[in-house]
Design an enzyme around this catalytic site. Structure first.
Site, PDB file in Angstrom:
ATOM      1  N   VAL A  58     -19.947 -71.536 -24.057  1.00 23.49           N
ATOM      2  CA  VAL A  58     -20.662 -70.648 -23.127  1.00 23.49           C
ATOM      3  C   VAL A  58     -22.119 -70.389 -23.536  1.00 23.49           C
ATOM      4  O   VAL A  58     -22.908 -69.926 -22.723  1.00 23.49           O
ATOM      5  CB  VAL A  58     -19.945 -69.284 -22.925  1.00 23.49           C
ATOM      6  CG1 VAL A  58     -18.615 -69.452 -22.242  1.00 23.49           C
ATOM      7  CG2 VAL A  58     -19.826 -68.516 -24.246  1.00 23.49           C
ATOM      8  N   SER A 140     -16.892 -54.077 -25.882  1.00 22.56           N
ATOM      9  CA  SER A 140     -16.125 -53.569 -27.027  1.00 22.56           C
ATOM     10  C   SER A 140     -16.449 -52.099 -27.253  1.00 22.56           C
ATOM     11  O   SER A 140     -17.598 -51.677 -27.059  1.00 22.56           O
ATOM     12  CB  SER A 140     -16.478 -54.342 -28.299  1.00 22.56           C
ATOM     13  OG  SER A 140     -15.867 -53.740 -29.420  1.00 22.56           O
ATOM     14  N   TYR A 153     -22.352 -57.491 -34.668  1.00 18.89           N
ATOM     15  CA  TYR A 153     -21.391 -57.646 -33.558  1.00 18.89           C
ATOM     16  C   TYR A 153     -21.503 -56.446 -32.621  1.00 18.89           C
ATOM     17  O   TYR A 153     -21.603 -56.607 -31.396  1.00 18.89           O
ATOM     18  CB  TYR A 153     -19.976 -57.747 -34.136  1.00 18.89           C
ATOM     19  CG  TYR A 153     -18.874 -57.692 -33.096  1.00 18.89           C
ATOM     20  CD1 TYR A 153     -18.540 -58.822 -32.351  1.00 18.89           C
ATOM     21  CD2 TYR A 153     -18.148 -56.517 -32.866  1.00 18.89           C
ATOM     22  CE1 TYR A 153     -17.519 -58.769 -31.399  1.00 18.89           C
ATOM     23  CE2 TYR A 153     -17.133 -56.459 -31.925  1.00 18.89           C
ATOM     24  CZ  TYR A 153     -16.823 -57.588 -31.190  1.00 18.89           C
ATOM     25  OH  TYR A 153     -15.818 -57.537 -30.253  1.00 18.89           O
ATOM     26  N   ALA A 155     -23.967 -54.503 -32.139  1.00 17.28           N
ATOM     27  CA  ALA A 155     -25.245 -54.535 -31.403  1.00 17.28           C
ATOM     28  C   ALA A 155     -25.169 -55.501 -30.218  1.00 17.28           C
ATOM     29  O   ALA A 155     -25.700 -55.202 -29.136  1.00 17.28           O
ATOM     30  CB  ALA A 155     -26.379 -54.921 -32.352  1.00 17.28           C
ATOM     31  N   LYS A 157     -22.551 -56.212 -28.515  1.00 16.68           N
ATOM     32  CA  LYS A 157     -21.692 -55.630 -27.476  1.00 16.68           C
ATOM     33  C   LYS A 157     -22.402 -54.478 -26.765  1.00 16.68           C
ATOM     34  O   LYS A 157     -22.245 -54.291 -25.559  1.00 16.68           O
ATOM     35  CB  LYS A 157     -20.363 -55.177 -28.086  1.00 16.68           C
ATOM     36  CG  LYS A 157     -19.480 -56.341 -28.525  1.00 16.68           C
ATOM     37  CD  LYS A 157     -19.063 -57.211 -27.342  1.00 16.68           C
ATOM     38  CE  LYS A 157     -18.092 -58.313 -27.729  1.00 16.68           C
ATOM     39  NZ  LYS A 157     -17.573 -59.085 -26.595  1.00 16.68           N
TER      40      LYS A 157
HETATM   41  N1  LIG Z   1      -9.405 -58.287 -30.451  1.00 14.31           N
HETATM   42  C1  LIG Z   1     -10.108 -57.161 -30.563  1.00 14.31           C
HETATM   43  O1  LIG Z   1      -9.787 -56.259 -31.374  1.00 14.31           O
HETATM   44  C2  LIG Z   1     -11.291 -56.937 -29.658  1.00 14.31           C
HETATM   45  C3  LIG Z   1     -11.837 -55.637 -29.619  1.00 14.31           C
HETATM   46  C4  LIG Z   1     -12.939 -55.408 -28.798  1.00 14.31           C
HETATM   47  C5  LIG Z   1     -13.479 -56.438 -28.047  1.00 14.31           C
HETATM   48  N2  LIG Z   1     -12.930 -57.687 -28.109  1.00 14.31           N
HETATM   49  C6  LIG Z   1     -13.556 -58.730 -27.291  1.00 14.31           C
HETATM   50  O2  LIG Z   1     -12.574 -59.334 -26.482  1.00 14.31           O
HETATM   51  C7  LIG Z   1     -12.989 -60.656 -26.145  1.00 14.31           C
HETATM   52  C8  LIG Z   1     -11.823 -61.597 -26.346  1.00 14.31           C
HETATM   53  O3  LIG Z   1     -11.488 -61.609 -27.725  1.00 14.31           O
HETATM   54  P1  LIG Z   1      -9.994 -61.816 -28.232  1.00 14.31           P
HETATM   55  O4  LIG Z   1      -9.617 -60.621 -28.991  1.00 14.31           O
HETATM   56  O5  LIG Z   1      -9.151 -62.309 -27.113  1.00 14.31           O
HETATM   57  O6  LIG Z   1     -10.280 -62.959 -29.323  1.00 14.31           O
HETATM   58  P2  LIG Z   1      -9.734 -64.439 -29.482  1.00 14.31           P
HETATM   59  O7  LIG Z   1     -10.417 -64.956 -30.696  1.00 14.31           O
HETATM   60  O8  LIG Z   1      -8.258 -64.449 -29.398  1.00 14.31           O
HETATM   61  O9  LIG Z   1     -10.319 -65.195 -28.184  1.00 14.31           O
HETATM   62  C9  LIG Z   1     -11.681 -65.468 -28.030  1.00 14.31           C
HETATM   63  C10 LIG Z   1     -11.813 -66.836 -27.381  1.00 14.31           C
HETATM   64  O10 LIG Z   1     -13.216 -67.080 -27.163  1.00 14.31           O
HETATM   65  C11 LIG Z   1     -13.431 -68.444 -27.428  1.00 14.31           C
HETATM   66  N3  LIG Z   1     -14.832 -68.715 -27.741  1.00 14.31           N
HETATM   67  C12 LIG Z   1     -15.509 -68.376 -28.870  1.00 14.31           C
HETATM   68  N4  LIG Z   1     -16.749 -68.864 -28.814  1.00 14.31           N
HETATM   69  C13 LIG Z   1     -16.858 -69.525 -27.633  1.00 14.31           C
HETATM   70  C14 LIG Z   1     -17.899 -70.240 -27.018  1.00 14.31           C
HETATM   71  N5  LIG Z   1     -19.098 -70.406 -27.610  1.00 14.31           N
HETATM   72  N6  LIG Z   1     -17.682 -70.790 -25.793  1.00 14.31           N
HETATM   73  C15 LIG Z   1     -16.484 -70.643 -25.199  1.00 14.31           C
HETATM   74  N7  LIG Z   1     -15.450 -69.982 -25.737  1.00 14.31           N
HETATM   75  C16 LIG Z   1     -15.644 -69.428 -26.947  1.00 14.31           C
HETATM   76  C17 LIG Z   1     -12.541 -68.746 -28.631  1.00 14.31           C
HETATM   77  O11 LIG Z   1     -12.334 -70.145 -28.784  1.00 14.31           O
HETATM   78  C18 LIG Z   1     -11.300 -67.976 -28.280  1.00 14.31           C
HETATM   79  O12 LIG Z   1     -10.372 -68.777 -27.578  1.00 14.31           O
HETATM   80  C19 LIG Z   1     -14.187 -60.965 -27.039  1.00 14.31           C
HETATM   81  O13 LIG Z   1     -15.370 -60.882 -26.273  1.00 14.31           O
HETATM   82  C20 LIG Z   1     -14.142 -59.876 -28.087  1.00 14.31           C
HETATM   83  O14 LIG Z   1     -15.409 -59.568 -28.621  1.00 14.31           O
HETATM   84  C21 LIG Z   1     -11.849 -57.947 -28.895  1.00 14.31           C
END
Ligand SMILES: NC(=O)c1ccc[n+]([C@@H]2O[C@H](COP(=O)([O-])OP(=O)(O)OC[C@H]3O[C@@H](n4cnc5c(N)ncnc54)[C@H](O)[C@@H]3O)[C@@H](O)[C@H]2O)c1
Length: 253
Positions: A58, A140, A153, A155, A157
């Protein structure tokens, strides 16, 4: 009416669960993530003709352009975009490597902006004020209440939440709403990885919320579904914390 969504970060965690639930609800889904194999493994006979997937970084403008050219060869319009792709890299700010900073900004901030720009013509094609097309960004709680050890991170978000608000106003004239969910600690590979890499940065997962547990991906997708549904057609420019109340008041417990 049959609806079509594009989902980034679709191979894991919140993105993956979003894809599963949209497919179960009859949507056609374009799933984007880094690994073609992981996305392919996810295809089931039930979703034949409704599940499309593309390997795509992305943060790459050229890859996003190619993907949306492919989407528009199959679909004149799309109804929703979910930007879930993200990375977390932990470390105290004075020791934080420049490459890690670039990576966080590229994936977490530039990535959703590029994706939304790519999806924009398809989102606005069929949209209208009575039933707007929907963009849901995964932010987040760290972007609202930042954490020691994950300052960069947090920042990215916070900046993503700012983009959410400005995009919501800029795209409203096209019949597109833009909202964000802000998850607290959620049981996905990302959270496990952040905890493992914490080292001496001071980073800690938030642990159980006042509701006595951390979130699972379904808790977050429930909120995403709300933003996609008829009940949210007048909700625009919001950042909704989904954290069981963790950020609502300071507690030592
Ligand atoms: N898990 C948590 O505790 C948490 C908390 C707050 C926010 N988030 C946010 O939720 C969202 C999803 O995270 P998750 O917890 O499902 O994590 P995850 O690691 O399970 O999934 C994230 C996915 O994003 C993909 N990805 C990473 N870089 C990429 C790129 N350059 N192009 C395309 N795809 C890419 C990864 O391959 C992965 O499949 C993220 O934006 C994360 O910051 C997660």
């Amino acid at each position: 009416m049959k609806k079509t969504a594009v989902v980034t970060g679709a191979a894991s965690g919140i993105g993956r669960r979003s894809v599963e639930r949209l497919l179960n609800a009859g949507w056609t889904v374009w799933a984007l993530d880094l690994s073609h194999e992981k996305l392919a493994a996810f295809e089931t006979p039930d979703c034949t003709g409704r599940y499309y997937y593309r390997a795509c970084d992305v943060s790459s403008a050229s890859e996003i352009k190619e993907v949306f050219e492919a989407v528009s060869r199959e679909n004149q319009s799309i109804d929703a975009l979910i930007c879930s792709a993200g990375v977390t890299l932990v470390g105290s700010l004075m020791d934080f490597p420049e490459e890690a900073t670039d990576k966080l900004i590229d994936v977490n901030l530039k990535g959703p902006w590029l994706t939304i720009r790519g999806a924009y013509p398809l989102l606005k094609y069929n949209s209208n004020m009575a039933d707007p097309a929907r963009i849901v960004i995964v932010g987040s709680v760290s972007g609202i209440r930042p954490k020691v050890g994950s300052g960069m991170y947090s920042a990215t978000k916070a900046a993503l939440h700012t983009l959410t608000g400005v995009l919501a106003v800029e795209l409203a004239k096209d019949g597109i709403t833009v909202n964000a969910v802000a998850p607290g600690t959620t049981d996905t590979p990302m959270a496990q990885q952040a905890a493992e890499n914490a080292g001496s940065s001071g980073f800690q997962l938030s642990g159980n919320s006042p509701l006595g547990r951390i979130a699972d991906a379904d808790d977050i997708v429930d909120a995403i579904e709300f933003f996609l549904g008829g009940s949210a057609k007048y909700v625009n420019g919001t950042v909704l914390p989904v954290d069981g109340g963790t950020r609502a008041a300071y507690s030592r417990g």
